[in-house]
Scaffold this active site. Structure first.
Site: not given
Ligand code: F6P
Length: 323
Positions: A11, A24-25, A72, A103, A126, A128, A130, A172, A223, A247, A255
């Protein structure tokens, strides 16, 4: 070491371009030839190598996304795919790699290392956050700020209507965006995958608040929360309290985009610079990270072993401040 290649993978994260610029620089300043590989591991397999020079990275420090594109790659998970990738690295006479990602990127790099041992250094990119071996990852700060500004707007309308909003944020397997955006917006509840969610506790919290006529609530749901997505949790809560006005908003990929914050630009610059230094010091198969504001290098296998844990004291604080 004469010729290095860099790529972004997984991502995208705001600040990846600042990291590309730094790599690069720095590499050119040390007399290295630099190539970019487009679309991450997928491009390594498809032979998408491009020459990079000082001008290739002009005016990108402030932009989101990644000029090298990303993906990916399912094919890199196969022995055949990795063999083709390695052959392409040999064809272009690449002596070292810089991998910018999360990751999945370092899981791939670790497998590749065991098979071909191509000198490689990672840069954590990333939203996340994580990964072990670093206090921050490139993109996390921007993503939390984006979520915070969006939730502030939701709070205005939630307050005007005395409504409950269930706001789903990315993560995730990790609750760092949820936790930090939740603290920053004064959320009444923050539901994250790292701690079990008991809906009975949520019902009790809401019932207590309704008794004291507190109706406006923001409930942040990561999520990957074990109780399900925000929409599912909202439906269960509505069954429990049929008269409430509720709602759901899923913030989603907003994000991941946008101009990186100052923090992510500086972090990306420092880590990109440090990654090239590691390659030149023969310090391979490690990720450059920032711990207590100092550069540290952590082996790929330790980076991906487990997520950094959530501080229990922060969770206690959240309960008190959200009452
Ligand atoms: O890269 C991290 C992330 O944004 C996670 O927070 C999310 O679950 C996932 O990627 C979504 O991935 P994609 O854009 O491939 O649906």
């Amino acid at each position: 070491m004469k010729h290095i290649a860099l790529f972004t993978s997984g991502g995208d994260a705001p600040g990846m371009n600042a990291a590309i610029r730094a790599v690069v620089r720095t590499a050119i300043s040390k007399g290295l030839q630099v190539s970019g590989i487009k679309h991450g591991y997928e491009g390594m397999i498809n032979d998408e190598f491009v020459k990079m020079n000082l001008d290739s990275v002009s005016n990108i420090i402030q932009t989101g996304g990644t000029i090298l594109k990303t993906s990916r790659s399912e094919r890199f998970k196969t022995t055949e795919g990795r063999k083709t990738a390695f052959e392409n690295l040999q064809k272009h006479k690449i002596d070292g790699l810089i991998a910018i990602g999360g990751d999945g990127t370092f899981t791939g790099a670790n497998v590749f290392k065991n098979e071909y041992n191509v000198p490689c250094v990672g840069v954590p990119g990333t939203i996340d956050k994580d990964l072990s071996g670093t206090d921050f990852t490139i993109g996390f700060d921007t993503a939390v700020n984006t979520a915070m500004y969006a939730i502030d707007k939701i709070r205005d309308t939630a307050d005007a209507h005395d409504r409950i909003f269930f706001v789903e944020v990315m993560g995730r397997d990790a609750g760092y965006i949820a936790l930090n955006a939740g603290i920053a917006t004064g959320a009444e509840e923050i539901l994250i995958p790292e701690t079990p969610t008991y809906l009975e506790d949520l019902y009790k919290h809401l019932a207590d608040d309704f008794r004291r006529k507190k109706m406006c609530h923001i409930i942040i749901v990561a999520e990957g929360d074990d109780a399900g997505h925000a929409i599912t949790i909202a439906e269960k809560v509505k069954k429990q309290f049929p008269n409430i006005d509720a709602r759901t908003t899923v913030l989603g990929h907003i994000q991941r985009g946008g101009s990186p914050t100052y923090f992510d630009r500086v972090l990306a610059s420092r880590l990109g610079f440090a990654a090239v230094e590691a390659l030149l010091d023969n310090n391979f198969q490690v990720m450059a990270g920032l711990v207590n504001d100092k550069i540290v290098y952590t082996k790929f296998e330790n980076v991906i072993k487990q997520h950094p844990s959530i501080d229990k004291e922060i969770l206690k604080m959240v309960k008190i401040l959200a009452s």
